[in-house]
Design an enzyme around this catalytic site. Structure first.
Site, PDB file in Angstrom:
ATOM      1  N   ASN A  16       5.084 -56.170  32.554  1.00  0.00           N
ATOM      2  CA  ASN A  16       4.776 -57.609  32.453  1.00  0.00           C
ATOM      3  C   ASN A  16       3.311 -57.862  32.815  1.00  0.00           C
ATOM      4  O   ASN A  16       2.650 -58.688  32.183  1.00  0.00           O
ATOM      5  CB  ASN A  16       5.712 -58.433  33.346  1.00  0.00           C
ATOM      6  CG  ASN A  16       7.036 -58.691  32.667  1.00  0.00           C
ATOM      7  OD1 ASN A  16       7.113 -59.473  31.724  1.00  0.00           O
ATOM      8  ND2 ASN A  16       8.082 -58.001  33.117  1.00  0.00           N
ATOM      9  N   ARG A  67       6.622 -58.637  59.092  1.00  0.00           N
ATOM     10  CA  ARG A  67       6.502 -59.314  57.803  1.00  0.00           C
ATOM     11  C   ARG A  67       5.461 -60.433  57.844  1.00  0.00           C
ATOM     12  O   ARG A  67       4.771 -60.699  56.864  1.00  0.00           O
ATOM     13  CB  ARG A  67       7.869 -59.862  57.367  1.00  0.00           C
ATOM     14  CG  ARG A  67       7.826 -60.413  55.972  1.00  0.00           C
ATOM     15  CD  ARG A  67       9.180 -60.474  55.348  1.00  0.00           C
ATOM     16  NE  ARG A  67       9.899 -61.654  55.812  1.00  0.00           N
ATOM     17  CZ  ARG A  67      10.898 -62.228  55.129  1.00  0.00           C
ATOM     18  NH1 ARG A  67      11.286 -61.739  53.990  1.00  0.00           N
ATOM     19  NH2 ARG A  67      11.498 -63.275  55.608  1.00  0.00           N
ATOM     20  N   ILE A  94      11.583 -59.519  48.876  1.00  0.00           N
ATOM     21  CA  ILE A  94      11.869 -60.942  49.059  1.00  0.00           C
ATOM     22  C   ILE A  94      10.833 -61.539  50.010  1.00  0.00           C
ATOM     23  O   ILE A  94      10.568 -60.983  51.084  1.00  0.00           O
ATOM     24  CB  ILE A  94      13.308 -61.133  49.573  1.00  0.00           C
ATOM     25  CG1 ILE A  94      14.279 -60.729  48.451  1.00  0.00           C
ATOM     26  CG2 ILE A  94      13.555 -62.570  50.013  1.00  0.00           C
ATOM     27  CD1 ILE A  94      15.723 -60.650  48.858  1.00  0.00           C
ATOM     28  N   ASN A 109       7.932 -66.552  38.927  1.00  0.00           N
ATOM     29  CA  ASN A 109       8.575 -65.235  38.891  1.00  0.00           C
ATOM     30  C   ASN A 109       9.216 -65.047  37.526  1.00  0.00           C
ATOM     31  O   ASN A 109       9.565 -66.025  36.866  1.00  0.00           O
ATOM     32  CB  ASN A 109       9.651 -65.178  39.990  1.00  0.00           C
ATOM     33  CG  ASN A 109      10.402 -63.859  39.999  1.00  0.00           C
ATOM     34  OD1 ASN A 109       9.795 -62.784  39.935  1.00  0.00           O
ATOM     35  ND2 ASN A 109      11.723 -63.921  40.075  1.00  0.00           N
ATOM     36  N   HIS A 111      12.602 -63.198  35.823  1.00  0.00           N
ATOM     37  CA  HIS A 111      13.889 -62.597  36.182  1.00  0.00           C
ATOM     38  C   HIS A 111      14.605 -62.184  34.888  1.00  0.00           C
ATOM     39  O   HIS A 111      14.633 -62.951  33.924  1.00  0.00           O
ATOM     40  CB  HIS A 111      14.742 -63.602  36.972  1.00  0.00           C
ATOM     41  CG  HIS A 111      16.057 -63.039  37.379  1.00  0.00           C
ATOM     42  ND1 HIS A 111      16.178 -62.139  38.432  1.00  0.00           N
ATOM     43  CD2 HIS A 111      17.302 -63.194  36.881  1.00  0.00           C
ATOM     44  CE1 HIS A 111      17.448 -61.784  38.552  1.00  0.00           C
ATOM     45  NE2 HIS A 111      18.150 -62.411  37.627  1.00  0.00           N
ATOM     46  N   SER A 138      14.089 -65.300  32.268  1.00  0.00           N
ATOM     47  CA  SER A 138      13.675 -66.638  32.713  1.00  0.00           C
ATOM     48  C   SER A 138      12.392 -66.525  33.518  1.00  0.00           C
ATOM     49  O   SER A 138      12.288 -65.657  34.389  1.00  0.00           O
ATOM     50  CB  SER A 138      14.736 -67.257  33.632  1.00  0.00           C
ATOM     51  OG  SER A 138      16.008 -67.227  33.032  1.00  0.00           O
ATOM     52  N   VAL A 146      16.700 -67.047  46.652  1.00  0.00           N
ATOM     53  CA  VAL A 146      16.338 -66.009  45.677  1.00  0.00           C
ATOM     54  C   VAL A 146      16.836 -66.367  44.270  1.00  0.00           C
ATOM     55  O   VAL A 146      17.984 -66.797  44.098  1.00  0.00           O
ATOM     56  CB  VAL A 146      16.933 -64.648  46.119  1.00  0.00           C
ATOM     57  CG1 VAL A 146      16.643 -63.563  45.090  1.00  0.00           C
ATOM     58  CG2 VAL A 146      16.359 -64.249  47.464  1.00  0.00           C
ATOM     59  N   ASP A 147      15.957 -66.201  43.287  1.00  0.00           N
ATOM     60  CA  ASP A 147      16.257 -66.456  41.871  1.00  0.00           C
ATOM     61  C   ASP A 147      16.664 -67.897  41.589  1.00  0.00           C
ATOM     62  O   ASP A 147      17.419 -68.178  40.643  1.00  0.00           O
ATOM     63  CB  ASP A 147      17.314 -65.458  41.330  1.00  0.00           C
ATOM     64  CG  ASP A 147      16.819 -64.023  41.414  1.00  0.00           C
ATOM     65  OD1 ASP A 147      15.596 -63.818  41.289  1.00  0.00           O
ATOM     66  OD2 ASP A 147      17.639 -63.108  41.614  1.00  0.00           O
ATOM     67  N   GLU A 174      11.151 -57.020  25.834  1.00  0.00           N
ATOM     68  CA  GLU A 174      10.319 -57.559  24.742  1.00  0.00           C
ATOM     69  C   GLU A 174      10.204 -59.074  24.863  1.00  0.00           C
ATOM     70  O   GLU A 174       9.143 -59.651  24.646  1.00  0.00           O
ATOM     71  CB  GLU A 174      10.934 -57.225  23.378  1.00  0.00           C
ATOM     72  CG  GLU A 174      10.604 -55.842  22.904  1.00  0.00           C
ATOM     73  CD  GLU A 174      11.291 -55.541  21.575  1.00  0.00           C
ATOM     74  OE1 GLU A 174      11.406 -56.449  20.729  1.00  0.00           O
ATOM     75  OE2 GLU A 174      11.730 -54.389  21.411  1.00  0.00           O
ATOM     76  N   ALA A 175      11.331 -59.711  25.216  1.00  0.00           N
ATOM     77  CA  ALA A 175      11.308 -61.166  25.402  1.00  0.00           C
ATOM     78  C   ALA A 175      10.481 -61.531  26.627  1.00  0.00           C
ATOM     79  O   ALA A 175       9.720 -62.512  26.621  1.00  0.00           O
ATOM     80  CB  ALA A 175      12.735 -61.698  25.544  1.00  0.00           C
ATOM     81  N   GLU A 176      10.600 -60.735  27.697  1.00  0.00           N
ATOM     82  CA  GLU A 176       9.826 -61.012  28.912  1.00  0.00           C
ATOM     83  C   GLU A 176       8.332 -61.041  28.608  1.00  0.00           C
ATOM     84  O   GLU A 176       7.595 -61.900  29.090  1.00  0.00           O
ATOM     85  CB  GLU A 176      10.102 -59.941  29.976  1.00  0.00           C
ATOM     86  CG  GLU A 176      11.511 -59.968  30.523  1.00  0.00           C
ATOM     87  CD  GLU A 176      11.720 -59.020  31.710  1.00  0.00           C
ATOM     88  OE1 GLU A 176      10.810 -58.908  32.548  1.00  0.00           O
ATOM     89  OE2 GLU A 176      12.792 -58.407  31.801  1.00  0.00           O
TER      90      GLU A 176
HETATM   91  C1  GAR Z   1      11.297 -56.845  34.860  1.00  0.00           C
HETATM   92  O1  GAR Z   1      12.403 -56.630  34.029  1.00  0.00           O
HETATM   93  C2  GAR Z   1      11.483 -58.100  35.685  1.00  0.00           C
HETATM   94  O2  GAR Z   1      12.174 -59.096  34.997  1.00  0.00           O
HETATM   95  C3  GAR Z   1      12.305 -57.568  36.833  1.00  0.00           C
HETATM   96  O3  GAR Z   1      11.742 -56.325  37.131  1.00  0.00           O
HETATM   97  C4  GAR Z   1      11.204 -55.763  35.942  1.00  0.00           C
HETATM   98  C5  GAR Z   1       9.785 -55.363  36.207  1.00  0.00           C
HETATM   99  O4  GAR Z   1       9.271 -54.656  35.114  1.00  0.00           O
HETATM  100  N1  GAR Z   1      12.248 -58.453  37.958  1.00  0.00           N
HETATM  101  C6  GAR Z   1      13.278 -58.661  38.766  1.00  0.00           C
HETATM  102  O5  GAR Z   1      14.351 -58.095  38.644  1.00  0.00           O
HETATM  103  C7  GAR Z   1      13.023 -59.659  39.874  1.00  0.00           C
HETATM  104  N2  GAR Z   1      14.248 -60.152  40.389  1.00  0.00           N
HETATM  105  P1  GAR Z   1       7.725 -54.428  34.954  1.00  0.00           P
HETATM  106  O6  GAR Z   1       7.230 -53.830  36.275  1.00  0.00           O
HETATM  107  O7  GAR Z   1       7.612 -53.425  33.840  1.00  0.00           O
HETATM  108  O8  GAR Z   1       7.065 -55.722  34.648  1.00  0.00           O
END
Ligand code: GAR
Length: 219
Positions: A16, A67, A94, A109, A111, A138, A146-147, A174-176
């Protein structure tokens, strides 16, 4: 054109991040990555940033007493880079309520499900085993739960009978890679308003399309 300064936070592969880097390389894209933060020294995504001469800060929680100190370091780095919008892109830690409230409506974010369905982990295997016909991704504003948080953009993806979590995750990814740059663009253009826990997108009527699975045949 004044571009919106992004801080992208990653933990792993960084596909991403790569999609955002690609979008930002277009002259007419209204945002620019000021900083990438990785909480994992071995994250593959660090290379995407370095290859594009984007500054990277590696901030690992283990290097800090607690943290609070870890998140303080992240905020300092984001502020130093004059980040205006934080983009969590596969950031698998988190964040505390304090941190999120500090960046309220300035942190988003991605998801891998159509929220509010399938929050949490293992979204693709759960969507397959529950027999969903459509899933997706999304992009949403981050809230302490969370989420959860106002959804900005969603991409719908069909699930086929032969899908495995792996084949499905490739299709969702691909959609992300389309949805994340789009969400950033809409925010940078000032077209996203958060009202009563929902977003209203200026010009939303340009995006209507219906995905039906299985596709309805003519006969
Ligand atoms: C992605 O699929 C993203 O949606 C997911 O982690 C992957 C990261 O891929 N995120 C989560 O699950 C967050 N809750 P990437 O490092 O190749 O972008």
């Amino acid at each position: 054109m004044k571009k919106l300064n992004l801080g992208v936070m990653i933990s792993g592969r960084g596909s991403n991040l790569q999609a955002i880097i690609q979008a930002c390389s277009m002259d007419d894209f209204p945002a620019n990555i000021a900083l990438v933060i990785s909480n994992n020294n071995n994250a593959e995504g660090i290379n995407h940033a370095s290859d594009s001469q984007i500054p990277v800060n590696i901030i690992e929680e283990e290097s800090y007493p607690d943290r609070v100190a870890f998140e303080k370091k992240i905020t300092e780095a984001l502020n130093f880079a004059e980040v205006e919008l934080v983009c969590l892109a596969g950031f698998m830690k988190i964040l505390s309520k304090n941190f999120i409230n500090e960046w309220y409506d300035k942190i988003i974010n991605i998801h891998p499900s159509l929220l509010p369905s399938f929050k949490g982990l293992d979204t693709h295997s759960r969507a397959i085993s529950e027999g969903a016909k459509i899933t997706g991704c999304s992009v949403h504003y981050v809230r302490p739960a969370v989420d959860e948080g106002p959804i900005i953009v969603q991409g719908a993806v069909p699930i086929f009978p032969e899908d495995t979590p792996d084949t499905l995750s490739k299709r969702v990814l691909e959609a992300e890679h389309k949805c994340y740059p789009l969400a950033i663009k809409l925010i940078a253009q000032g077209r996203v308003k958060v009202i009563s826990g929902r977003t209203i997108i200026d010009g939303h009527d340009q995006f209507s399309e219906t995905l039906i699975n299985p596709k309805i045949l003519k006969n």
